[in-house]
Enzyme design. Structure first.
Site, short mmCIF file in Angstrom:
data_model
loop_
_atom_site.label_atom_id
_atom_site.label_comp_id
_atom_site.label_asym_id
_atom_site.label_seq_id
_atom_site.Cartn_x
_atom_site.Cartn_y
_atom_site.Cartn_z
N LYS A 266 0.84 -1.19 0.00
CA LYS A 266 0.00 0.00 0.00
C LYS A 266 0.87 1.25 0.00
CE LYS A 266 -3.92 -1.69 2.79
NZ LYS A 266 -4.98 -1.53 1.79
N ARG B 144 -10.30 -11.39 1.95
CA ARG B 144 -11.18 -12.44 1.43
C ARG B 144 -10.51 -13.81 1.50
NH1 ARG B 144 -11.79 -9.24 -4.06
NH2 ARG B 144 -11.42 -7.58 -2.55
N1 BES Z 1 -7.92 -3.67 4.50
C1 BES Z 1 -8.17 -3.26 3.17
C2 BES Z 1 -9.50 -2.51 3.02
C3 BES Z 1 -9.61 -1.18 3.70
C4 BES Z 1 -9.32 -0.02 3.02
C5 BES Z 1 -10.07 -1.09 5.00
C6 BES Z 1 -9.45 1.20 3.64
C7 BES Z 1 -10.21 0.14 5.63
C8 BES Z 1 -9.90 1.28 4.94
C9 BES Z 1 -8.21 -4.47 2.24
O1 BES Z 1 -7.42 -5.54 2.61
C10 BES Z 1 -7.72 -4.01 0.89
O2 BES Z 1 -6.64 -3.50 0.83
N2 BES Z 1 -8.54 -4.16 -0.13
C11 BES Z 1 -8.21 -3.75 -1.44
C12 BES Z 1 -8.74 -4.77 -2.39
C13 BES Z 1 -8.32 -4.55 -3.82
C14 BES Z 1 -6.82 -4.78 -3.96
C15 BES Z 1 -9.08 -5.51 -4.70
C16 BES Z 1 -8.85 -2.39 -1.69
O3 BES Z 1 -9.99 -2.20 -1.27
O4 BES Z 1 -8.20 -1.54 -2.25
ZN ZN Z 2 -5.40 -5.36 1.98
#
Ligand code: BES
Ligand code: ZN
Ligand code: ZN
Length: 480
Positions: free
Chosen positions: A258, A332
């Site tokens: 990230k 997931r």
């Molecule tokens: N933990 C994150 C989702 C999240 C984002 C929670 C912001 C709280 C605040 C999750 O694991 C994630 O990073 N999801 C990705 C999925 C994508 C790569 C398909 C996302 O939502 O960007």
């Molecule tokens: Zn994530």
């Protein structure tokens, strides 16, 4: 927390650091059977001089002076005065009672148990603070005296608030100190305290039984993953509900790292597991006549020489394979393991809670969680959320998005259509692992963590969002 007690004495003559009263829409002090007319009129004059507002959550503070025995009087706008407004108002007022209040009398309108519970929640949640890492924090306890409430409403409201605040503590603890083994140990000690059955799978047992989702996500961290099963099984249970929570103690994104800004709040990525754990505990403490089995899917998502790579294929518990094209879509993967394990015990329904997608925030903002799943149970969750005063909204799982998670090399891939609907695609992914069990999925990504300042009973940091909804869902099922 601190203590919560129902009182039935006259509030004007009760010595306290603060007395909380309601301000109605017309700016006058809301009557309370324990607040005599004389002091109410005098307070009315004092608040009028300051143009005190009846707007929901607006607070005005006056000295107790010669009018009441309390040092200060907090007038809080109660808006339309319904249960949600009372909870919000009590929360705002609880933070206007001075630096270190030892005793606060709460004289908000409280003529039924619903109001008593709402007020109890408001003060207990609104006054929450997390100071474990502040060297100069002075510890203090507050006695909250809730005028006109029944003893049982305050007790039961207090159990729920303790659960929410307990989950907040777990999430707020920095990830340096809150890693998979620590969270699993917390579950063990709570299980011991409340006489609940608990099993923890360590990384060797996870590998032995084929929990490839949790293992895959956890393999980049020096601190190995865990799966926890914690169960409340009362003798008179009308049925059993399984709860599955996402417990990523920190989500860096893994190799699909990230950006730094997006990582700052990622200690919140274990909120689902923290909520599930404390929901099971609260269900037991409340003596609900329904079995509740909680599954905590716990891992730390780190990039390293041992981390999983984009294009790796992992095998979820039960055998389905997943091509991991983005290691940041890790929730997931761990949830798939947990869902398969949960439904293998044939519960009446399974609810899962996860900070699953950034797309949730894009669709619904920072205060409204998305609810997906089978129509009937999704509606049941929405009704429970409304009754509990939590903001949730039903979301669809459009069939056409399903093919976007087909993989060329495995049964599924972990990311879908890049053109939006990420929250819905994630739900479609989870659906592949629940079989015929009635199911709902709560995406609490943004609502789990308040990045701004306090409002109502929501303090900065972890919010504990969704716990009151889950408990209400369970209570409704238990009494149906
Ligand atoms: N933990 C994150 C989702 C999240 C984002 C929670 C912001 C709280 C605040 C999750 O694991 C994630 O990073 N999801 C990705 C999925 C994508 C790569 C398909 C996302 O939502 O960007
Ligand atoms: Zn994530
Ligand atoms: Zn995550």
């Amino acid at each position: 927390m601190t203590s919560l007690t129902a009182i039935h004495d006259a509030v004007a003559t009760s010595a306290a650091d603060a007395l909380i009263v309601g301000i109605g829409p017309d700016g006058t002090v809301v009557p309370h059977p324990q607040l005599a007319e004389g002091p109410r009129a005098a307070l009315g004059t004092a608040f009028a001089a300051l143009e005190a507002s009846g707007k929901l959550g607006s607070t005005t503070v006056v000295p107790g002076g010669d009018i009441v025995a309390a040092t200060r009087v907090v007038g809080v706008g109660i808006g339309d005065g319904d249960l949600n407004a009372l909870r919000e108002a009590a929360g705002s007022a609880s933070r206007a009672c001075g630096k270190k209040p030892a005793k606060v009398v709460v004289a908000l309108p409280c003529d039924n148990d619903g109001a008593a519970v709402a007020i109890t929640h408001g003060v207990a949640l609104g006054s929450y603070r997390f100071t474990s890492y502040k060297s100069d924090a002075e510890d203090y306890e507050t006695e909250w005296l809730i005028a006109g409430a029944s003893k049982v409403a305050v007790e039961r409201g207090g159990i729920v608030a303790e659960a929410v605040n307990g989950s907040r503590d777990l999430v707020n603890t920095p990830p340096l100190d809150m890693y998979p083994a620590v969270l699993a140990d917390e579950a063990k000690s709570l299980a011991a305290k409340y006489d609940l059955a608990v099993r923890v799978w360590d990384e060797v047992q996870l590998a032995g039984e084929g929990f490839g989702g949790i293992l895959g996500v956890g393999m980049g961290s020096s601190r190995p993953p865990r799966l926890v099963r914690i169960a409340y099984a009362p003798k008179d249970a009308v049925g059993t509900i399984a709860l599955v929570g996402k417990g990523i103690t920190f989500d860096t994104g893994g190799i699909s790292l990230k950006p730094s800004k997006g990582m700052e709040t990622m200690k919140s990525d274990m909120t689902g597991a923290a909520i599930v754990l404390h929901t099971v505990v609260a269900a037991a403490r409340l003596g609900l006549t329904i079995g509740v089995t909680g599954w905590l899917c716990i891992a730390e998502n780190m990039p390293s020489g041992t981390a999983q790579r984009p294009s790796d294929v992992i095998r979820i518990y039960g055998g389905k394979t997943v091509e991991v094209l983005n290691t940041d879509a890790e929730g997931r993967l761990v949830m798939a393991d947990g869902l398969v394990a949960a439904v293998s015990e044939s519960p009446d329904a399974v609810l899962d809670v996860a900070t699953l997608t950034g797309a949730q925030g894009l669709a619904l903002g920072s205060r409204t969680s998305g609810v997906m799943g089978d129509d009937a149970i999704r509606a049941e969750v929405i009704a429970a959320a409304e009754a509990a005063g939590e903001s949730m909204w039903p979301m669809p799982m459009p069939a056409h998005l399903r093919e976007s998670i087909d993989s060329k090399v495995a049964d599924l891939k972990n990311i879908g259509d890049p053109n939006g609907g990420g929250m819905l695609t994630a739900a479609l992914f989870l659906k592949e692992f629940v079989g015929d069990t009635p199911w709902a999925h709560l995406d609490i990504a943004r609502p789990s963590f308040n990045e701004g300042s306090a409002h109502g009973y929501t303090t900065p940091g972890s919010t504990g969002a969704s716990l009151r909804t889950l408990l209400r869902f369970l209570a409704e099922r238990a009494s149906a």
